[in-house]
Design an enzyme around this catalytic site. Structure first.
Site, PDB file in Angstrom:
ATOM      1  N   ASN A 289      -5.436   5.959   1.671  1.00  0.00           N
ATOM      2  CA  ASN A 289      -4.337   6.920   1.711  1.00  0.00           C
ATOM      3  C   ASN A 289      -3.390   6.605   0.559  1.00  0.00           C
ATOM      4  OD1 ASN A 289      -2.252   8.650   2.354  1.00  0.00           O
ATOM      5  ND2 ASN A 289      -1.566   7.499   4.144  1.00  0.00           N
ATOM      6  N   TRP A 290      -3.452   7.409  -0.487  1.00  0.00           N
ATOM      7  CA  TRP A 290      -2.650   7.143  -1.675  1.00  0.00           C
ATOM      8  C   TRP A 290      -1.190   7.549  -1.497  1.00  0.00           C
ATOM      9  CZ3 TRP A 290      -6.127   8.937  -6.402  1.00  0.00           C
ATOM     10  CH2 TRP A 290      -7.310   8.184  -6.384  1.00  0.00           C
ATOM     11  N   LYS A 291      -0.893   8.282  -0.428  1.00  0.00           N
ATOM     12  CA  LYS A 291       0.474   8.732  -0.136  1.00  0.00           C
ATOM     13  C   LYS A 291       1.041   9.490  -1.351  1.00  0.00           C
ATOM     14  CE  LYS A 291       0.939   5.060   3.248  1.00  0.00           C
ATOM     15  NZ  LYS A 291       1.832   4.085   3.941  1.00  0.00           N
TER      16      LYS A 291
ATOM     17  N   HIS B 113       0.002  10.731  10.980  1.00  0.00           N
ATOM     18  CA  HIS B 113       0.408   9.461  10.382  1.00  0.00           C
ATOM     19  C   HIS B 113       1.841   9.146  10.790  1.00  0.00           C
ATOM     20  CE1 HIS B 113       1.408   6.441   7.338  1.00  0.00           C
ATOM     21  NE2 HIS B 113       0.119   6.269   7.164  1.00  0.00           N
TER      22      HIS B 113
ATOM     23  N   GLU C  33       4.310   8.122   9.223  1.00  0.00           N
ATOM     24  CA  GLU C  33       5.335   8.631   8.318  1.00  0.00           C
ATOM     25  C   GLU C  33       5.587  10.116   8.557  1.00  0.00           C
ATOM     26  OE1 GLU C  33       4.047   5.304   5.038  1.00  0.00           O
ATOM     27  OE2 GLU C  33       3.500   7.410   4.697  1.00  0.00           O
TER      28      GLU C  33
ATOM     29  N   GLU D  18      -2.500   2.507  13.909  1.00  0.00           N
ATOM     30  CA  GLU D  18      -1.579   1.949  12.916  1.00  0.00           C
ATOM     31  C   GLU D  18      -0.329   1.437  13.613  1.00  0.00           C
ATOM     32  OE1 GLU D  18      -0.220   4.837  10.118  1.00  0.00           O
ATOM     33  OE2 GLU D  18       0.334   6.263  11.656  1.00  0.00           O
TER      34      GLU D  18
ATOM     35  N   GLY E  67       3.929  -1.490   5.618  1.00  0.00           N
ATOM     36  CA  GLY E  67       4.916  -1.669   4.561  1.00  0.00           C
ATOM     37  C   GLY E  67       5.888  -2.802   4.800  1.00  0.00           C
TER      38      GLY E  67
ATOM     39  N   SER F 210      -1.480  -2.302   7.259  1.00  0.00           N
ATOM     40  CA  SER F 210      -1.399  -3.239   6.132  1.00  0.00           C
ATOM     41  C   SER F 210      -2.631  -4.132   6.002  1.00  0.00           C
ATOM     42  CB  SER F 210      -0.134  -4.109   6.233  1.00  0.00           C
ATOM     43  OG  SER F 210       1.021  -3.307   6.147  1.00  0.00           O
TER      44      SER F 210
ATOM     45  N   GLY G 140      -3.423   1.743   2.946  1.00  0.00           N
ATOM     46  CA  GLY G 140      -2.335   2.324   2.181  1.00  0.00           C
ATOM     47  C   GLY G 140      -2.225   1.709   0.797  1.00  0.00           C
ATOM     48  N   GLY G 141      -1.265   0.795   0.630  1.00  0.00           N
ATOM     49  CA  GLY G 141      -0.972   0.241  -0.691  1.00  0.00           C
ATOM     50  C   GLY G 141      -2.158  -0.376  -1.397  1.00  0.00           C
TER      51      GLY G 141
END
Length: 254
Positions: free
Chosen positions: A9-11, A99, A101, A171, A177, A217, A238-239
Site C-alpha cells: 500500500n503506497w498510500k 483501512h 486511515e 491491522e 506508523g 508495520s 505500508g512504508g
C-alpha cells in the site's frame, strides 16, 4: 486453498516518475530473487498512477494491480471520487477497503464499507477488507469484541459466493506508523480469532480458504516470523513497500 499474499500500500506517496522507477525495481528484484514460492504480490499505487504501474507488471506473473479505495456508487456527480468500475477498467484486480486511515480521517463506518464491498464485488474486484483495534481498545481488553463487530457489521452480510472473493487484513492501529509491531503470538491470536468468526458466520471451508494478512508495520526484519504463524497468510505492507529491497525481502519471507 487460501493464497499467500503480500500487498504493498503506497498510500499518498511517489510522483509518477518515482512510481515507475519503484515498480521497475520491484519487478526485477522479485523475478530475479523470488523463486519456487507461491506468493501473490499486489501493488497498490495512488489512483493517478494505476495505468502506468499496471503496464509495468508482467502478464501472467505473480504480480497484480490493486487500488487503495473506491466509491460506493457506480457513477454520478461525486467530484473527485473513483468508482470500482473505473478501477477495473484500468486493470485493477484488488481494492483495499476499510483501512484504518480511511476509517479515522474520512469517518468511513461499517455501513458505508458494506456498500463499498458490494460495489467492488459487482465490478469484479477482490476486496482487501481491513479490521483492527486502537491502543485504547486493546488496553481495555476489548480487542476481540471490537473486531467481531467490525466483521459482523461490515463484512458478514455477504453471500458465501461473494465472501469467497474477500481477503481480510488485520491491522492493529496501535502498530501502524508507530514503530511498534504486534508480536507473532499476538498476530496469530487475532488471526485465529478472525478465522473462527468466519467459520461461525459461514462454514469451516470458508474459514480455511480465506487469506488473512497482517497489516501492522511488518518489515523485512520481522516478516519471516510473522508469516510462519499458521493463520498469517501474508502482509498488507505500508512504508516498507516503498523500498524495493525491503519489499522484496518481505516477499521472500515465505
Amino acid at each position: 486453498m487460501r493464497k499467500n499474499i503480500v500487498a504493498g500500500n503506497w498510500k499518498m506517496n511517489t510522483t509518477l516518475q518515482d512510481a515507475q522507477a519503484l515498480i521497475s525495481e520491484i519487478v526485477h528484484m522479485v523475478q530475479d530473487e523470488v523463486t519456487g514460492s507461491a506468493v501473490e504480490v499486489v501493488v497498490c499505487p495512488p489512483f493517478p498512477f494505476l495505468t502506468a504501474v499496471g503496464k509495468q507488471l508482467p502478464e501472467g506473473s505473480r504480480f497484480h494491480l490493486g487500488a487503495q479505495n473506491c466509491h460506493q456508487k457506480e457513477s454520478g456527480a461525486f467530484t473527485g471520487e473513483v468508482s470500482a468500475r473505473m478501477l477495473q477498467s484500468m486493470g485493477a484486480e484488488y481494492v483495499i477497503l476499510g483501512h484504518s486511515e480511511r476509517r479515522q480521517y474520512f469517518q468511513e463506518d461499517d455501513e458505508l464499507l458494506s456498500q463499498k464491498l458490494k460495489a467492488a464485488l459487482a465490478a469484479g474486484l477482490r476486496p482487501i477488507f481491513c479490521v483492527g483495534e486502537s491502543l485504547e481498545t486493546r488496553e481495555a481488553d476489548e480487542t476481540f469484541s471490537f473486531i467481531e463487530k467490525q466483521l459482523k457489521d461490515g463484512l458478514f452480510h455477504l453471500s458465501n459466493e461473494e465472501f469467497d472473493q474477500v481477503v481480510i487484513a488485520y491491522e492493529p492501529i496501535w502498530a501502524i506508523g508507530t514503530g511498534k509491531t504486534a508480536t507473532s503470538a499476538q498476530a496469530q491470536e487475532v488471526h485465529a480469532f478472525i478465522r473462527e468468526q468466519i467459520a461461525r458466520a459461514y462454514d469451516a471451508e470458508a474459514a480455511l480458504n480465506t487469506s488473512i494478512l497482517y497489516g501492522g508495520s511488518a518489515n523485512a526484519q520481522n516478516a519471516r516470523e510473522l508469516f510462519s504463524q499458521p493463520d498469517v497468510d501474508g502482509g498488507l505492507i505500508g512504508g516498507a513497500s516503498l523500498k524495493s529491497r525491503d519489499f522484496t525481502e518481505i516477499i521472500k519471507s515465505f
